[in-house]
Design an enzyme around this catalytic site. Structure first.
Site: not given
Ligand code: ADP
Length: 703
Positions: A149-151, A195, A276, A284
């Site tokens: 999981s990248i999170d 998330r 911006r 990612q």
């Protein structure tokens, strides 16, 4: 034993390294290995996608992002009937052990399958889909979980597979945006993944010196006022740009998402700064895995195969604590993770922050100290900062942390230019630390000298006294340790050296960047051999007589052989290695990598070994020598090195202010730890300049 491996849920860079290690380790232990393709979708249905794996099936995947096994979300597997089919297919394939690489959903699914196993077996026998003998032979299923999981959102592990790579992508992007933002006096709001977890946003914010971070764990009552105050403070300090990082799961106290667009509107309306937004999105997730994700996933995969080899036991999650692998009861980790999600939903934010662990809290503290104003209200103490020894990437993050945390605490930072020699000669600087974390080497210079003779030590101590220095933070390698040993008093050493040869710490600042540099170089070497084939590269890497760098890079680059001074090369071993490499080439391998530390004994240096192996190959392969040299020491510091520098320096400043005896401030199993200098020095092999008993033990793995 028949062991199967699958990847499930969101893909994450490093999954391939884990799959490769599981397959090769399990085969080397004499087991049958199967791959299940497309996650649980490949396990359900009448034609399951299960294939028998050979060692060569996982060749050339270490450096690939995503997962070569494929991943999918399967709604069928969520149903009992779907899982019954999965049981049937596993039994028919003879599989008794399952290694699942995925997020909390995938691990929950696997545990569900394991819990219902007997119930499904009985039903399958009753339906005539399995025979009683088959059911008897497969009375249980063993389950080993790895978190992809990248999170970095799973409880109980320092890092999830893929998180470090995602951090590389984010930090690269934000460093790039920073230069353009500065040119135009603009503000950038960057949305990053996460998330339910703000780790990526927070860590990237610390690495890149973001002016503000917006996290799911920290929604302010007045988030609009908070972001404006942060940017006003930056404007008042004359900063030309501002960067705000927001995690995609950030919400206000009413549960409404705080999006990049919302932040942009607030900043433009209240501050009239041209703003911006950049949503980094799936960039990612992609790309080649970082060195950490290759090394750590390989380590985890090896352990997974070893655990699975032991036969069915309680389902276990393999988590990381620094470089170590720890076993956590699988469903405990999943339950705790879900509890954090509940806490966030119910507004119990502190519960969520606490559950994230000490690193998260340290980074929160660092983030607020690092944005602090450069104005010192009242000076209480004078602290000296100096480098000792060779430059290492990440030293500038240490300097920035030192200057800002010392000032934030109301003290005066004094920074030596060109190391202790410079200080001795009266050279101190007041560096502008804004934006320096992304720069390689050190902006204030370094020097290899330290006071060693009793006279020099005496002079130096008198100098410290006359300058009214209350404490010293030395950032460097083995030399910094020896310097602190001579100076004694309120000194803290922060280990910074690419060779990671300092005792008392698992990691030193700069080593991670160097391992990345070696892995990138080896990837290129391998590609260069595609045309010529049958080529073995002998790559000389730094480290001198400490082989950590070579061994870590060996795991990360998939080297066939690694030679270091710690494991002296005998003629017997050499002969065995020559035979092994010849056999691998006969079996179809076309490129080989041999890493050689630059401190091995002269007869076994890279050039000599290359000649010897070529002669002994009987024409099987050609050899080339590549000396990577100082390119290992340069370059932009990796996120891991910036984070390590920040955490260790923050702790080192507290340590010298506490008045406790001289210490090395290192990291052990992922936790910052100060060890009194005497204990560290007693573990130092001064001649070989390496620890006597290394904590940083990497598994050996012959691909
Ligand atoms: P992640 O593993 O990344 O959290 P998901 O939550 O989408 O991703 O889960 C991946 C797959 O795992 C799902 O498509 C489903 O097949 C299976 N799965 C998830 N949760 C469960 C569950 N509670 N019971 C059974 N299977 C599940």
């Amino acid at each position: 034993m028949a062991i199967a491996v699958l990847t499930s849920g969101g893909d994450a860079p490093g999954m391939n390294a884990a799959v490769r290690a599981v397959v090769r380790r399990a085969i080397s232990r004499g087991h049958e290995v199967f791959a299940i393709h497309e996650g649980y979708a490949g396990l359900v249905g009448d034609s399951p996608r299960i294939t028998r794996m050979a060692s060569t099936d996982v060749s050339h995947i270490l450096q690939l992002g995503g997962t070569v096994l494929g991943t999918a979300r399967s709604s069928v597997f969520r149903t009992p009937e779907g899982r019954r089919q999965a049981v049937e297919n596993l039994v028919m394939a003879g599989i008794t052990q399952l290694v699942v690489i995925g997020g909390d959903g995938s691990l929950t699914g696997a545990d569900c399958l394991r819990e219902e196993w007997n119930e499904h077996l009985d039903a399958l026998v009753a339906d005539g889909r399995l025979t009683p003998t088959q059911a008897e032979k497969h009375a249980t299923i063993g389950l080993v979980g790895l978190v992809g999981s990248i999170d970095n959102d799973l409880w109980g592990t320092d890092r999830t597979i893929g998180c470090d790579t995602a951090l590389h992508r984010i930090v690269d992007a934000v460093d790039t945006l920073t230069s353009t933002a500065r040119s135009h006096q603009r503000s950038f709001v960057v949305e990053v993944m996460g998330r339910r977890c703000g780790f990526l946003a927070l860590a990237a914010g610390v690495c890149c010196g973001a002016d503000h971070v917006v996290l799911p764990e920290r929604p302010a009552e007045d988030w609009e006022g908070e972001v404006c105050a942060a940017l006003r403070r930056s404007q008042a300090l004359g900063r030309r740009k501002s960067i705000v990082l927001v995690a995609e799961g950030a919400k206000d106290r009413n549960g409404q998402p705080i999006t990049a667009r919302r932040l942009q509107r607030v900043i433009e309306r209240e501050l009239e700064i041209e703003t911006r937004t950049t949503v980094l999105g799936h960039v990612q997730r992609g790309g080649t895995p970082s060195a950490y994700d290759r090394v750590q996933s390989t380590t985890l995969g090896i352990e997974a195969a070893d655990v699975a080899s032991g036969g069915p036991e309680a389902p276990v999650l393999l988590a990381t604590a620094g470089p170590s692998v720890v076993h956590v009861p699988l469903m405990r980790a999943v339950r705790k993770t879900l509890e954090v999600g509940d806490a966030l939903r119910d507004g119990r934010y502190q519960v969520a922050v606490n559950a994230r662990g000490p690193e998260f809290m340290e980074l929160l503290a660092a983030h607020s100290a690092l944005r602090a104003s450069d104005v010192t209200a009242s000076v209480q103490r004078r602290l000296l900062f100096a480098h000792v020894g060779a430059p290492a990437p990440g030293m500038n993050a240490a300097l920035r942390t030192f200057v800002r945390t010392v000032k934030a605490a109301g003290h005066l930072p004094i920074v030596a230019s060109e190391g202790l020699r410079g200080f001795f000669n009266g050279n101190t600087v007041e560096p502008d630390v804004e934006g320096i974390s992304s720069l390689g080497a050190t902006v204030v210079g370094t020097n290899r000298w330290w006071p060693s003779s009793p006279e020099e030590v005496g002079w130096f101590k008198r100098l410290l006294k006359s300058q009214r220095i209350d404490g010293v933070v030395l950032v460097g390698g083995f030399g910094a340790l020896q310097a602190a040993g001579n100076l004694k008093g309120p000194v803290a050493v922060v280990p910074a050296t690419i060779s990671n040869n300092v005792p008392g710490t698992d990691a030193s600042i700069g080593c991670d960047t160097a391992v990345n540099a070696i892995c990138e170089a080896v990837d290129r070497l391998k590609q260069s051999a595609i045309g010529s084939r049958n080529r073995v590269f002998f790559v000389e890497v730094m480290g001198r007589r400490c082989g950590y760098l070579a061994r870590a890079a060996g795991l990360g680059s998939g080297a066939e052989l690694v030679y270091t001074d710690e494991q002296p090369l005998t003629l017997g071993r050499l002969e065995q290695d020559v035979r092994g490499l010849n056999a691998a080439m006969d079996a179809g391998r076309t490129v080989g990598i041999v890493l050689v530390a630059d401190g091995v004994a002269p007869p076994f240096r890279a050039g000599r070994l290359a000649d010897l192996f070529r002669e002994a190959s009987d024409g099987r392969f050609d050899t080339r020598v590549c000396v990577l040299g100082h390119l290992q020491q340069g370059g932009r510091p990796s996120p891991a090195d910036r984070l390590l520098a920040t955490r260790l320096t923050q702790a080192a400043v507290s340590r010298v202010l506490s008045g406790e005896p001289a210490a090395l401030v290192g990291i052990e199993e992922g936790r910052v730890k100060a060890t009194e200098l005497q204990a560290v020095l007693s573990d130092a092999d001064v001649d070989a300049r390496r620890p006597l008993s290394s904590r940083t033990v990497l598994p050996t793995f012959t691909p």
